[in-house]
Design a protein around this motif. Structure first.
Motif, PDB file in Angstrom:
ATOM      1  N   LEU A   1       0.883  -1.238   0.007  1.00  0.00           N
ATOM      2  CA  LEU A   1      -0.038   0.139  -0.130  1.00  0.00           C
ATOM      3  C   LEU A   1       0.972   1.399  -0.051  1.00  0.00           C
ATOM      4  CD1 LEU A   1      -2.739  -0.973   2.996  1.00  0.00           C
ATOM      5  CD2 LEU A   1      -2.795  -1.239   0.168  1.00  0.00           C
ATOM      6  N   SER A   2       0.415   2.459  -0.811  1.00  0.00           N
ATOM      7  CA  SER A   2       1.053   3.666  -0.773  1.00  0.00           C
ATOM      8  C   SER A   2       0.685   4.345   0.827  1.00  0.00           C
ATOM      9  CB  SER A   2       0.358   4.497  -1.753  1.00  0.00           C
ATOM     10  OG  SER A   2      -0.871   4.917  -1.327  1.00  0.00           O
ATOM     11  N   ALA A   3       1.591   5.277   1.172  1.00  0.00           N
ATOM     12  CA  ALA A   3       1.179   5.837   2.441  1.00  0.00           C
ATOM     13  C   ALA A   3      -0.059   6.482   2.408  1.00  0.00           C
ATOM     14  CB  ALA A   3       2.306   7.055   2.437  1.00  0.00           C
ATOM     15  N   GLU A   4      -0.512   6.948   1.296  1.00  0.00           N
ATOM     16  CA  GLU A   4      -2.027   7.249   1.396  1.00  0.00           C
ATOM     17  C   GLU A   4      -2.882   6.287   1.744  1.00  0.00           C
ATOM     18  OE1 GLU A   4      -5.040  10.171  -1.111  1.00  0.00           O
ATOM     19  OE2 GLU A   4      -3.611   8.991  -2.202  1.00  0.00           O
ATOM     20  N   GLN A   5      -2.860   5.334   1.190  1.00  0.00           N
ATOM     21  CA  GLN A   5      -3.729   4.065   1.244  1.00  0.00           C
ATOM     22  C   GLN A   5      -3.523   3.429   2.799  1.00  0.00           C
ATOM     23  OE1 GLN A   5      -2.289   1.545  -1.897  1.00  0.00           O
ATOM     24  NE2 GLN A   5      -3.983   2.239  -3.145  1.00  0.00           N
ATOM     25  N   LYS A   6      -2.461   3.357   3.289  1.00  0.00           N
ATOM     26  CA  LYS A   6      -2.340   3.169   4.750  1.00  0.00           C
ATOM     27  C   LYS A   6      -2.832   4.090   5.484  1.00  0.00           C
ATOM     28  CE  LYS A   6       2.303   0.886   4.095  1.00  0.00           C
ATOM     29  NZ  LYS A   6       3.764   0.966   4.380  1.00  0.00           N
ATOM     30  N   LYS A   7      -2.938   5.352   5.320  1.00  0.00           N
ATOM     31  CA  LYS A   7      -3.463   6.270   6.227  1.00  0.00           C
ATOM     32  C   LYS A   7      -5.081   6.170   6.132  1.00  0.00           C
ATOM     33  CE  LYS A   7      -3.871  11.383   6.931  1.00  0.00           C
ATOM     34  NZ  LYS A   7      -3.454  12.564   6.577  1.00  0.00           N
ATOM     35  N   VAL A   8      -5.704   5.912   5.087  1.00  0.00           N
ATOM     36  CA  VAL A   8      -7.126   5.733   4.740  1.00  0.00           C
ATOM     37  C   VAL A   8      -7.394   4.477   5.400  1.00  0.00           C
ATOM     38  CG1 VAL A   8      -8.806   5.050   3.034  1.00  0.00           C
ATOM     39  CG2 VAL A   8      -7.186   6.976   2.774  1.00  0.00           C
TER      40      VAL A   8
END
Length: 338
Positions: A259-266
């Motif tokens: 996962l990208s950093a954004e996906q992890k955050k979401v």
């Protein structure tokens, strides 16, 4: 991550802050290699009517969908991808991406984490929330991640476990002579010995029939589970022993690194929202179910259990029989009760 209160339920976030932050930092510069479209499988053993699904798994999936970051969560409820004991291996191998698991099942791959399911380790949901924020909890889930590669994104309180039988269970001696169904895991079977019960191993899916046919005389489960499989039809009493916190851990395997950093955050935010909601949903369901049983008389509610007698007996047994690692986890839990 912080513990939050909703209604009378307490939402819990696991102490996986350290490994979570490390992995997010490492994945921050994706360079186009991470964060493509991904469908995450999320498995659990509950029915779609239970709060763990409708206020937990479904909230996670819905929040991820709304965020629109090229990631979806597909839920597989009711043990569709295998029983708890089997699914943990699937998460390790990567065949299942995410899972909602009890601590005892996780003990199959990292024994110390099963201690979270020790009888009377937690006084109540508030105590579990305090522990989740403690250094001891963070140390445990960090070690769990280091050992298995599995990250813990959250933890919630899913109610306390209670006894049902065809007679009241008010004190340890009332368990004598009863064949009591316990889940087939080392920690649950240790709990049985500590409580003074004669444990009989029966699969959850076969429990109604086992009680109906007299294979076992009694069992223990949280109220939402007892109601979900209609055990009031084959038992006469529920004794509110509250002998074990029924916590769920939300875990994720290898897909986390994709996962990208954004996906992890979401995804983390989605789990946080579920963590915030499940305990309140559980509490509401429990109150409605107890009221229903009291009104119908289908299960007589015994609320004068000598909890202190059980607690004292259990604490002595566990301290004598835990190994060094288990005892360290247990003492960390008890320390957070203060």
């Amino acid at each position: 991550m912080k513990a939050r209160t909703k209604r009378r339920g307490v939402a819990l976030v696991a102490g996986a802050v350290a490994p979570l932050m490390v992995l997010t930092a490492c994945g921050g510069d994706d360079g186009g290699k991470k964060g493509g479209k991904v469908e995450i499988s999320l498995a659990h053993s509950y029915t779609e009517a239970q709060p763990q699904h409708r206020c937990g798994a479904k909230v996670i999936a819905d929040e991820v969908e709304k965020a629109d970051v090229g990631m979806t969560v597909k839920i597989f409820p009711a043990s569709q991808l295998g029983a708890d004991a089997d699914r943990i291996g699937s998460v390790v191998s990567g065949d299942v991406d995410m899972d909602i698991q009890g601590a005892s099942a996780l003990g199959a791959v990292y024994e110390p984490v099963a201690t979270l399911d020790a009888a009377y380790a937690f006084d109540d949901a508030d105590h579990l929330a305090r522990y989740a924020e403690s250094d001891a909890s963070k140390k445990l889930v960090t070690s769990f991640a280091d050992e298995t590669g599995i990250q813990t994104l959250g933890m919630w309180s899913a109610g306390m476990r209670q006894f049902t039988a065809n007679k009241p269970i008010r004190k340890p001696s009332d368990l004598k002579g009863l064949r009591v169904r316990f889940a087939n895991s080392p920690q649950f079977l240790m709990n049985a010995k500590a409580l003074g019960a004669n444990a009989t191993e029966v699969a959850y899916e076969e429990l109604f029939l086992a009680l109906q046919q007299g294979t076992v005389d009694a069992q223990e489960n949280p109220i939402v589970n007892i109601d979900a499989i209609s055990l009031d039809e084959v038992q006469k009493y529920i004794s509110l022993s509250s002998h074990q916190a029924n916590s769920n851990l939300v875990i994720i395997g290898k897909v986390w690194d994709e996962l990208s950093a954004e996906q992890k955050k979401v995804l983390q935010a989605a789990v946080d929202k579920a963590v915030d909601q499940v305990p309140g949903c559980v509490d509401e369901d429990e109150q409605k179910t107890l009221a229903k049983w009291k009104k119908s008389g289908s299960l007589k509610v015994v609320d004068d259990v000598d909890v202190e007698a059980f607690r004292t007996q259990v604490d002595s047994y566990l301290r004598k029989n835990f190994n060094k690692e288990q005892l360290a986890v247990y003492e960390g839990i008890r320390e957070s009760a203060k």
